[in-house]
Write a protein that holds these residues in place. Structure first.
Motif, PDB file in Angstrom:
ATOM      1  N   LYS A   8     109.124  27.665 144.462  1.00  0.00           N
ATOM      2  CA  LYS A   8     110.420  29.081 145.392  1.00  0.00           C
ATOM      3  C   LYS A   8     110.575  28.379 146.155  1.00  0.00           C
ATOM      4  CE  LYS A   8     110.216  33.824 143.797  1.00  0.00           C
ATOM      5  NZ  LYS A   8     109.282  34.507 144.445  1.00  0.00           N
ATOM      6  N   LEU A   9     109.651  27.249 146.718  1.00  0.00           N
ATOM      7  CA  LEU A   9     109.651  26.880 148.089  1.00  0.00           C
ATOM      8  C   LEU A   9     110.712  25.431 147.551  1.00  0.00           C
ATOM      9  CD1 LEU A   9     109.214  24.926 150.897  1.00  0.00           C
ATOM     10  CD2 LEU A   9     107.483  23.759 150.067  1.00  0.00           C
ATOM     11  N   ALA A  10     110.639  24.635 145.988  1.00  0.00           N
ATOM     12  CA  ALA A  10     111.284  23.674 145.651  1.00  0.00           C
ATOM     13  C   ALA A  10     113.208  23.760 144.979  1.00  0.00           C
ATOM     14  CB  ALA A  10     110.838  23.065 144.527  1.00  0.00           C
ATOM     15  N   GLU A  59     118.506  24.599 145.972  1.00  0.00           N
ATOM     16  CA  GLU A  59     119.576  25.834 146.358  1.00  0.00           C
ATOM     17  C   GLU A  59     120.204  25.214 147.677  1.00  0.00           C
ATOM     18  OE1 GLU A  59     118.777  29.417 145.155  1.00  0.00           O
ATOM     19  OE2 GLU A  59     117.352  28.260 143.475  1.00  0.00           O
ATOM     20  N   ASP A  60     119.364  25.493 148.365  1.00  0.00           N
ATOM     21  CA  ASP A  60     120.136  25.176 149.938  1.00  0.00           C
ATOM     22  C   ASP A  60     119.963  24.136 151.107  1.00  0.00           C
ATOM     23  OD1 ASP A  60     119.853  27.837 149.616  1.00  0.00           O
ATOM     24  OD2 ASP A  60     117.900  27.928 150.882  1.00  0.00           O
ATOM     25  N   GLY A  61     119.750  23.035 150.151  1.00  0.00           N
ATOM     26  CA  GLY A  61     119.624  21.578 150.465  1.00  0.00           C
ATOM     27  C   GLY A  61     118.123  21.565 151.758  1.00  0.00           C
ATOM     28  N   LYS A 104     117.382  22.851 156.155  1.00  0.00           N
ATOM     29  CA  LYS A 104     117.281  24.362 155.880  1.00  0.00           C
ATOM     30  C   LYS A 104     115.115  24.579 155.155  1.00  0.00           C
ATOM     31  CE  LYS A 104     121.115  26.841 154.866  1.00  0.00           C
ATOM     32  NZ  LYS A 104     121.283  28.192 154.209  1.00  0.00           N
ATOM     33  N   HIS A 105     114.763  23.762 155.588  1.00  0.00           N
ATOM     34  CA  HIS A 105     113.369  23.233 155.168  1.00  0.00           C
ATOM     35  C   HIS A 105     112.836  21.951 155.806  1.00  0.00           C
ATOM     36  CE1 HIS A 105     113.683  26.560 151.659  1.00  0.00           C
ATOM     37  NE2 HIS A 105     114.917  25.994 151.340  1.00  0.00           N
ATOM     38  N   VAL A 106     113.830  21.771 156.835  1.00  0.00           N
ATOM     39  CA  VAL A 106     113.048  20.649 156.853  1.00  0.00           C
ATOM     40  C   VAL A 106     111.607  21.193 157.614  1.00  0.00           C
ATOM     41  CG1 VAL A 106     113.616  19.250 159.169  1.00  0.00           C
ATOM     42  CG2 VAL A 106     114.469  18.965 157.086  1.00  0.00           C
TER      43      VAL A 106
END
Length: 199
Positions: A179-181, A186-188, A191-193
């Protein structure tokens, strides 16, 4: 609805005899039909594990009904026939019939054939489930690999360090790695930095 069975024959006496034989052995007969068209409608509604069906019936014969039922869902079909010609056997096989019995049917013939047909269905269901799980695992692995490529490029890390960083982020946030991947794809990455930094 475990081991639900549908009995299809244009002769009500034969249907009753088969129902009694099955119920005496503890099987559950979910419904009866008198022709192939009724059988298709009943199977669509009940989704039984097995259909026991006569070949020669009005409106629609058993082989044509079997072809339609087998395209609809993974229901086993046990064909009943007064004939055992080679051509009929070939037609039955190409329609997807699990087995066939020649009438008149005794419980000594019927019950073992039913047990085998249901066992085949269980094995096919288990195989299908395994195949679906394998496909899901492979799909998730592809997503993780793609996201890993993005993270490697962004942070200038090697493959092992990237995987460790992503797995650490997954564990600390409680978000499954796949899901993280998927979120990274999906979001770039932006958003997950936050959850990837200092991992």
């Amino acid at each position: 609805m475990k081991n639900a069975i549908v009995v299809v024959d244009d002769d009500p006496i034969i249907r009753m005899d088969i129902r009694e034989m099955l119920e005496e052995e503890g099987y559950w007969v979910g419904g009866e039909a008198k022709n192939g068209q009724e059988a298709i409608e009943l199977v669509a509604k009940l989704k039984p594990d097995l259909v026991i069906m006569d070949v020669k019936m009005p409106v629609m014969n058993g082989i044509k009904a079997t072809q339609i039922i087998r395209r609809m869902q993974d229901t086993s079909v046990l064909l009943l026939t007064a004939y055992s010609q080679r051509e009929l056997v070939e037609d039955a096989r190409s329609a997807g019939v699990s087995a066939y019995l020649v009438k008149p049917v005794s419980d000594a013939d019927l019950i073992p054939a039913v047990a085998i047909a249901l066992s085949q269905k269980e094995k096919m269901d288990a195989l299908k489930k395994d195949m679906n799980q394998l496909k899901q695992t492979l799909d998730e692995r592809k997503i993780v690999e793609k996201a890993k490529g993005i993270v490697m490029k962004a942070y200038g890390l090697d493959e092992e360090e990237t995987y460790r960083k992503m797995r650490s982020a997954s564990m600390s946030t409680g978000i499954p790695l796949s899901k993280l991947a998927a979120g990274i794809l999906e979001d770039g990455l932006d958003k997950h930095v936050g959850i990837l930094q200092n991992r």
